[in-house]
Scaffold this motif. Structure first.
Motif, PDB file in Angstrom:
ATOM      1  N   GLU A  54      -1.349   2.792   2.128  1.00 59.93           N
ATOM      2  CA  GLU A  54      -0.155   1.947   2.108  1.00 59.93           C
ATOM      3  C   GLU A  54       0.008   1.278   0.742  1.00 59.93           C
ATOM      4  OE1 GLU A  54       0.537   0.516   6.714  1.00 59.93           O
ATOM      5  OE2 GLU A  54      -1.033  -0.494   5.550  1.00 59.93           O
ATOM      6  N   ASN A  55      -1.088   0.830   0.183  1.00 59.23           N
ATOM      7  CA  ASN A  55      -1.016   0.197  -1.138  1.00 59.23           C
ATOM      8  C   ASN A  55      -0.580   1.196  -2.210  1.00 59.23           C
ATOM      9  OD1 ASN A  55      -1.823  -2.280  -0.112  1.00 59.23           O
ATOM     10  ND2 ASN A  55      -3.990  -1.962  -0.574  1.00 59.23           N
ATOM     11  N   ALA A  56      -1.092   2.423  -2.104  1.00 58.89           N
ATOM     12  CA  ALA A  56      -0.729   3.442  -3.096  1.00 58.89           C
ATOM     13  C   ALA A  56       0.740   3.831  -2.994  1.00 58.89           C
ATOM     14  CB  ALA A  56      -1.618   4.683  -2.923  1.00 58.89           C
ATOM     15  N   LEU A  57       1.228   3.930  -1.759  1.00 60.94           N
ATOM     16  CA  LEU A  57       2.619   4.338  -1.556  1.00 60.94           C
ATOM     17  C   LEU A  57       3.599   3.177  -1.693  1.00 60.94           C
ATOM     18  CD1 LEU A  57       2.192   6.723   1.521  1.00 60.94           C
ATOM     19  CD2 LEU A  57       2.405   7.351  -0.886  1.00 60.94           C
ATOM     20  N   GLY A  58       3.078   1.974  -1.595  1.00 61.67           N
ATOM     21  CA  GLY A  58       3.953   0.803  -1.680  1.00 61.67           C
ATOM     22  C   GLY A  58       4.836   0.637  -0.464  1.00 61.67           C
ATOM     23  N   MET A  59       4.310   0.995   0.702  1.00 63.32           N
ATOM     24  CA  MET A  59       5.104   0.871   1.931  1.00 63.32           C
ATOM     25  C   MET A  59       4.166   0.658   3.115  1.00 63.32           C
ATOM     26  SD  MET A  59       6.155   4.914   2.563  1.00 63.32           S
ATOM     27  CE  MET A  59       6.984   5.060   0.983  1.00 63.32           C
TER      28      MET A  59
END
Length: 313
Positions: A54-59
């Motif tokens: 989630e942190n990597a995708l920003g969602m």
């Protein structure tokens, strides 16, 4: 598949691809603990992987509730993409020769979808894959792979399917249909208010746990609320029986576009109030167990998704 912005794509290293697989398993079960069992990890490790993704995708991919989790809209989109990608990868790695595909598959489907949509198209499948035999079973009972010896199931539902792999085949839209003579006799064309004097034909098992008049109640609530008070109605446990009854002038049925389109085209049914403009809250899904499908079932899945795309275009 949509293109990731460069900033996100750069952050999807080999570790994140492992996290994508973890997400796929969690999304399938809608459970961190069940995913942890399958992946031989702790629930905490699974949760950590999802948070990194989630942190990597920003969602946000999941909504964390008190005793369960649900996919966000971004999570649903990613889940659909990953399922489609894995299916396409499996097909790409399978033997290239269609003639080598042999064996029998068992498919379980809703009766009306089987009768009105699937069976008329099976000759196309048989021509492309002559070595594959299809055993088609129909029923209105909920899908249960534990008690039924089936490879694939097709359902009309909202989902989800915890612990199973599912693909949305087609959305659906609905509109009242009847025979041309019934429409003329009751002055229905362009006059939905006249439904109050008509016989309504109900599919009492339109979807799991549906009330006997569920389809009509949804449509009438938006168009003619007073029509739901009709004293005269006939109830069946299959939509195709409603279609047959409507063709034979018994009353007005709630037609699903994919099931009645051929009847509209050949003139045995008409749409007295205009085209299919009301989206159904339910869709057609293809479902199977999480194990890798045998090649003979895989080609049926790809064929089915292709004809569904053609039907929806």
């Amino acid at each position: 598949m949509y293109n990731l912005p460069p900033r996100i794509a750069d952050r999807l290293d080999s570790g994140q691809f492992a996290n994508l697989h973890t997400f796929l398993v969690v999304a399938r079960y809608r459970s961190f603990s069940k995913a942890a069992e399958e992946l031989c990890l702790t629930s905490g490790a699974v949760s950590h992987r999802i948070k990194r993704l989630e942190n990597a995708l920003g969602m946000d991919l999941f909504v964390r509730l008190t005793r369960q989790i649900a996919l966000t809209s971004d999570g649903e989109r990613l889940f659909s993409i990953l399922q489609r990608t894995m299916s396409e990868l499996a097909a790409a790695l399978a033997p290239a020769s269609e003639e080598q595909v042999e064996g029998r598959i068992t498919v379980y489907a809703r009766p009306s979808l089987a009768a009105c949509w699937l069976v008329p198209k099976l000759a196309d499948f048989a021509g492309k894959f002559p070595g594959v035999s299809v055993d088609l079973r129909v029923g209105n009972e909920p899908i249960d792979f534990r008690t039924r010896n089936i490879d694939l199931a097709i359902d009309y539902t909202r989902g989800p399917f915890p612990g199973l792999i599912s693909y949305k085949l087609m959305d659906e839209s609905v509109a009242p249909v009847c025979s041309p003579s019934y429409a003329a006799e009751h002055s229905l064309v362009g006059s939905p208010a006249n439904l109050v004097d008509c016989t309504l034909l109900h599919d009492s098992l339109a979807w799991n746990n549906a009330s006997h008049d569920a389809e009509w109640a949804l449509w009438c609530d938006q168009h003619v609320p007073e029509a739901t008070t009709n004293r005269r109605s006939f109830t069946f446990d299959r939509s195709d029986l409603c279609i047959t009854a409507a063709e034979n002038h018994l009353g007005v049925a709630m037609g699903r576009k994919h099931l009645v389109q051929s009847h509209i085209e050949n003139g045995t049914l008409v749409l007295p109030f205009g085209p299919f403009s009301e989206a159904s809250p339910y869709s057609y899904y293809l479902v199977h167990q999480p194990e890798d499908l045998p090649r003979r079932a895989g080609v049926f899945v790809e064929w089915l998704r292709e004809i569904a795309r053609s039907s929806s275009s």
